[in-house]
Every structure is written in structure tokens, then in C-alpha cells.
Design a protein around this motif. Sequence first.
Motif, PDB file in Angstrom:
ATOM      1  N   ASN A 107      -0.467  -2.671  -7.320  1.00 29.28           N
ATOM      2  CA  ASN A 107      -1.488  -1.855  -7.996  1.00 29.28           C
ATOM      3  C   ASN A 107      -0.978  -0.456  -8.319  1.00 29.28           C
ATOM      4  OD1 ASN A 107      -3.385  -3.947  -7.864  1.00 29.28           O
ATOM      5  ND2 ASN A 107      -4.045  -3.308  -5.829  1.00 29.28           N
ATOM      6  N   GLY A 108       0.291  -0.344  -8.661  1.00 31.78           N
ATOM      7  CA  GLY A 108       0.868   0.945  -9.022  1.00 31.78           C
ATOM      8  C   GLY A 108       1.278   1.818  -7.859  1.00 31.78           C
ATOM      9  N   LEU A 109       1.126   1.321  -6.625  1.00 33.19           N
ATOM     10  CA  LEU A 109       1.487   2.088  -5.430  1.00 33.19           C
ATOM     11  C   LEU A 109       2.682   1.439  -4.749  1.00 33.19           C
ATOM     12  CD1 LEU A 109      -2.064   2.711  -3.933  1.00 33.19           C
ATOM     13  CD2 LEU A 109      -0.701   4.269  -5.325  1.00 33.19           C
ATOM     14  N   LEU A 110       3.556   2.272  -4.239  1.00 34.75           N
ATOM     15  CA  LEU A 110       4.736   1.792  -3.528  1.00 34.75           C
ATOM     16  C   LEU A 110       4.312   1.150  -2.213  1.00 34.75           C
ATOM     17  CD1 LEU A 110       7.826   1.912  -3.919  1.00 34.75           C
ATOM     18  CD2 LEU A 110       7.816   3.960  -2.548  1.00 34.75           C
ATOM     19  N   THR A 111       4.837  -0.034  -1.913  1.00 32.10           N
ATOM     20  CA  THR A 111       4.454  -0.734  -0.680  1.00 32.10           C
ATOM     21  C   THR A 111       5.637  -1.141   0.184  1.00 32.10           C
ATOM     22  OG1 THR A 111       4.434  -2.840  -1.862  1.00 32.10           O
ATOM     23  CG2 THR A 111       2.332  -1.662  -1.688  1.00 32.10           C
ATOM     24  N   GLY A 112       6.859  -0.865  -0.233  1.00 33.90           N
ATOM     25  CA  GLY A 112       8.011  -1.237   0.578  1.00 33.90           C
ATOM     26  C   GLY A 112       9.309  -0.956  -0.138  1.00 33.90           C
ATOM     27  N   GLY A 113      10.404  -1.289   0.536  1.00 34.05           N
ATOM     28  CA  GLY A 113      11.737  -1.083  -0.015  1.00 34.05           C
ATOM     29  C   GLY A 113      12.553  -0.157   0.867  1.00 34.05           C
ATOM     30  N   PHE A 114      13.837  -0.027   0.557  1.00 28.98           N
ATOM     31  CA  PHE A 114      14.723   0.841   1.322  1.00 28.98           C
ATOM     32  C   PHE A 114      14.307   2.294   1.119  1.00 28.98           C
ATOM     33  CE2 PHE A 114      18.712   3.312   1.673  1.00 28.98           C
ATOM     34  CZ  PHE A 114      18.994   3.020   2.994  1.00 28.98           C
ATOM     35  N   GLY A 115      14.056   3.011   2.219  1.00 28.14           N
ATOM     36  CA  GLY A 115      13.650   4.410   2.149  1.00 28.14           C
ATOM     37  C   GLY A 115      12.161   4.621   1.986  1.00 28.14           C
ATOM     38  N   PHE A 116      11.360   3.556   2.083  1.00 26.07           N
ATOM     39  CA  PHE A 116       9.903   3.652   1.960  1.00 26.07           C
ATOM     40  C   PHE A 116       9.319   4.320   3.195  1.00 26.07           C
ATOM     41  CE2 PHE A 116       5.914   1.423   3.188  1.00 26.07           C
ATOM     42  CZ  PHE A 116       5.082   1.974   2.227  1.00 26.07           C
ATOM     43  N   MET A 117       8.453   5.313   2.983  1.00 24.01           N
ATOM     44  CA  MET A 117       7.740   5.976   4.085  1.00 24.01           C
ATOM     45  C   MET A 117       6.308   5.464   4.079  1.00 24.01           C
ATOM     46  SD  MET A 117       9.208   9.835   3.776  1.00 24.01           S
ATOM     47  CE  MET A 117       8.744  10.363   5.403  1.00 24.01           C
ATOM     48  N   ASN A 118       5.909   4.783   5.139  1.00 26.57           N
ATOM     49  CA  ASN A 118       4.583   4.172   5.203  1.00 26.57           C
ATOM     50  C   ASN A 118       3.513   5.253   5.236  1.00 26.57           C
ATOM     51  OD1 ASN A 118       2.363   2.584   5.554  1.00 26.57           O
ATOM     52  ND2 ASN A 118       3.082   1.598   7.420  1.00 26.57           N
ATOM     53  N   TYR A 119       2.737   5.364   4.185  1.00 24.50           N
ATOM     54  CA  TYR A 119       1.679   6.365   4.080  1.00 24.50           C
ATOM     55  C   TYR A 119       0.343   5.832   4.578  1.00 24.50           C
ATOM     56  CZ  TYR A 119       1.056   3.622  -0.153  1.00 24.50           C
ATOM     57  OH  TYR A 119       0.907   2.587  -1.036  1.00 24.50           O
ATOM     58  N   LEU A 120       0.260   4.547   4.871  1.00 24.06           N
ATOM     59  CA  LEU A 120      -0.987   3.969   5.358  1.00 24.06           C
ATOM     60  C   LEU A 120      -1.173   4.201   6.847  1.00 24.06           C
ATOM     61  CD1 LEU A 120      -0.926   0.611   3.398  1.00 24.06           C
ATOM     62  CD2 LEU A 120      -2.198   2.699   2.869  1.00 24.06           C
TER      63      LEU A 120
END
Length: 145
Positions: A107-120
Motif C-alpha cells: 500500500n505504498g509503505l515500506l514493509t521490509g528489505g535490507f536496512g528496513f527500520m520497523n516503524y510499527l
Amino acid sequence: RQVRVPGVPLYLKSLNCGCIDPTQETVLNPAAWQDQAPGVSGSNIAYYNDFRGQRRPVISGGLGKEFRIREKVTMSLRAEFFNLLNQNLSLANPSTGSPATPPTLSNGLLTGGFGFMNYLGIASNSVNSSLPTPRSGQLVARIEF
């Protein structure tokens, strides 16, 4: 096992700048890592002094007073406060899986990958000992005789 590429920065943005939008961007540079060449013994070290997480300052303080009740009897009171300014809202550490893992969107929001910072999952509890605890305090009374 991955090895570092010399001269390539580890981060795309500083973790401490306050300018990261974790819903749209990752922070680790996948170009800074490469596969070890086949047949070459590993030269990677286990700890890099320039590969660190976000700075999470915590200010603590205390007050104390000793009262003389009688000649050989004293009472001391002490108040201790931890994380006085409640500076405990910070993002989780970036994911450090395989640098080949591409960013994933939903839905246009980043949800994973290398270097992902979990904002949830805002890091605010002492479940992980490297993260600050919520503001707290304690009062201690001691009588010596």
C-alpha cells in the motif's frame, strides 16, 4: 558470508539525523557488502567499530538526604529517577539480513528489505536490554542504629 567493500559507506543516511522516513526509505547501503570470492578464505571480522545502531541517550538522576534522629540513629532518604526526560521513543535497529533482499512495499509503505527500520514496533520497553526503559523512579529509606 558477506565481506565489506572498501571505501563504500555503510549507511545511506545517518541513523541519528532525525530525517529518516522509515515508511519510504531504508538506511543501510547494500552496495557496501559483497559475497566472499569462492576459494578465498574469509577475511571478515566479527565486529566493525563504524557499524552501529541509533544513539539512544538516557538521563538518570538522584537526590539524597541524611537525618540524625538520635546520637547513634540516623535515617537516610534517597530518590532515584531513571530516564528523566522520557527519551525512549526510537525506531528498531535496521534489519541486517542479506544485502540482496530488495525493499518490499505494501500500500505504498515500506514493509521490509535490507536496512528496513520497523516503524510499527516503536522501541520503548525493556524487553530488549539495549533499549531504554520508560521513565521510572524509586524512593529508598534506610535507618541505621
